[in-house]
Design an enzyme around this catalytic site. Structure first.
Site, PDB file in Angstrom:
ATOM      1  CB  CYS A 225      13.984  13.488 -39.053  1.00  0.00           C
ATOM      2  SG  CYS A 225      14.058  11.760 -38.557  1.00  0.00           S
TER       3      CYS A 225
ATOM      4  N   GLY B  62      26.219  13.344 -45.208  1.00  0.00           N
ATOM      5  CA  GLY B  62      25.667  12.345 -44.312  1.00  0.00           C
ATOM      6  C   GLY B  62      26.279  10.988 -44.581  1.00  0.00           C
TER       7      GLY B  62
END
Length: 386
Positions: A120, A245
């Site tokens: 992240c 994603g």
């Protein structure tokens, strides 16, 4: 509607993660506010694979935070393949969280797979030393992975990471070797550094280098907008599978295309608007079943622009859809839009956030000592979801 292409590949073998078989070798990446039970169910209806829940913060799980306990639950159709991604920066807390999942069944079902988030790039995570900042501290990374793998027992653990913090602080090869040494089942590499966020074009060359550097399966992530991008990534890098994603935002049927592509088939979905409208209503209905109609439709609003991308829709209707609060209202608004072919001009185009690059926020002194095993003070996030 489907398009027929020239076959471009032979079938890709299934992905083996311990006792878990992922066929096709396709994984839905955790996305905050997106990969909830409703979206996972919708994607699974289009194609098989592994569908990971939203990122779960280990501290919040250990403290039995109500929101986190609501988030971490399997749907009816994923009881045997429930996949959880965990975020944490303290080995003891990560180990305890994994124990709760595996031994206590705190999620309502024992997970079949656990992923650790070391990728992240958002500032609120990296400034605490988490996400894509953490692999720089290689001893801390090792200790976290070791704690998770030991606590997981027979449940396979994987990790997801990026190339590094920036071009001067590259971490992916060390992360891969550490993961392999600690018994991780596979590693996912996103082809960007943390400072790139989601800008520019993903660099797949490091994925190929990681494939050559480790013996465990490597999964590729970054800029897979179409099934044929996935085929190209596998061909160029030798990766064992792909992680999807942003490419599936407003296009859950992409998982059907991926299943066909990895089976060596040439079918690709090009749904007309009436078909897309049916998927939109199905998505909102699943959210309504999960959260209640008003809140579910409110949550669905963020998906509207992704579904409508490229379609000819009047501005008044677009604004009304962005304010929708009920399923009947949604159905009525969608019925006003004339049927039309899928807008092929948007195929292969980026979807979702495209943030410009910026320096990575890090804890003070974070880069000074790669072998410092101490978690940064106050680093554990208190809420889940990213």
């Amino acid at each position: 509607m489907t398009a027929t292409l020239e076959p471009t590949t032979t079938a890709l073998p299934p992905l083996r993660l311990g006792a878990l078989t992922v066929d096709p070798a396709v994984v839905l990446a955790p996305m905050a506010g997106i990969t909830n039970p409703a979206f996972r169910t919708l994607c699974r209806e289009f194609g098989a694979g592994l569908y990971v829940c939203e990122m779960i913060t280990t501290r919040a799980l250990v403290e039995r935070n109500d929101k986190t306990l609501r988030m971490i639950r399997a749907t009816t159709d994923e009881k045997d393949a429930f996949s959880v991604q965990l975020y944490g920066v303290d080995p003891a807390t990560v180990g305890r969280a994994v124990e709760m999942l595996v031994d206590e069944g705190v999620a309502g079902t024992r997970p079949a797979h656990i992923d650790l988030n070391f990728g992240c790039p958002v500032p609120k995570v990296t400034r605490k030393g988490g996400g894509s900042a953490l692999p720089w501290r290689r001893v801390l990374l090792r200790d976290i992975v070791r704690a998770a793998v030991r606590a997981a027992k027979d449940v396979p653990v994987t990790i997801k990471t990026r190339i590094g913090i920036d071009a001067d602080h590259v971490t992916y090869l060390d992360a891969g070797r550490i993961a392999q040494g600690e018994g991780v089942a596979a590693i996912t590499l996103h082809g960007r550094t943390a400072d790139q966020l989601y800008s520019g074009t993903a660099d797949w060359a490091p994925i190929a280098r990681l494939v050559d550097a480790v013996d465990i399966p490597v999964l590729g992530n970054g800029d897979i907008w179409e099934a044929d991008d996935a085929l190209r990534m596998v061909a160029e890098t030798g990766c064992a599978g792909v992680v999807i994603g942003r490419g599936c935002l407003g296009r859950p049927w992409l998982f059907g295309d991926l299943a066909a592509a990895f089976a060596g088939e040439d079918r690709r979905a090009l749904p007309g608007f009436r078909e897309v409208a049916a998927v939109m209503h199905r998505h909102a209905t699943l959210l309504a079943e999960e959260h209640g109609e008003r809140h579910g439709c409110s949550d669905f609003r963020k998906h509207v622009a992704w579904y409508l991308k490229g379609f000819s829709v009047g501005s008044d209707t677009r604004r009304a859809l962005a304010m929708v609060s009920g399923l009947d209202e949604l159905a009525d608004l969608l019925a006003r839009i004339p049927d039309q072919p899928y807008p092929t001009a948007v195929l292969g185009a980026p979807r979702g956030r495209t943030t410009p690059p910026r320096p990575v926020s890090l804890p003070e002194g974070w880069l000074a000592d790669r072998d410092d095993p101490r978690p940064p003070v106050g680093a554990e996030l208190e809420t889940s979801g990213g």
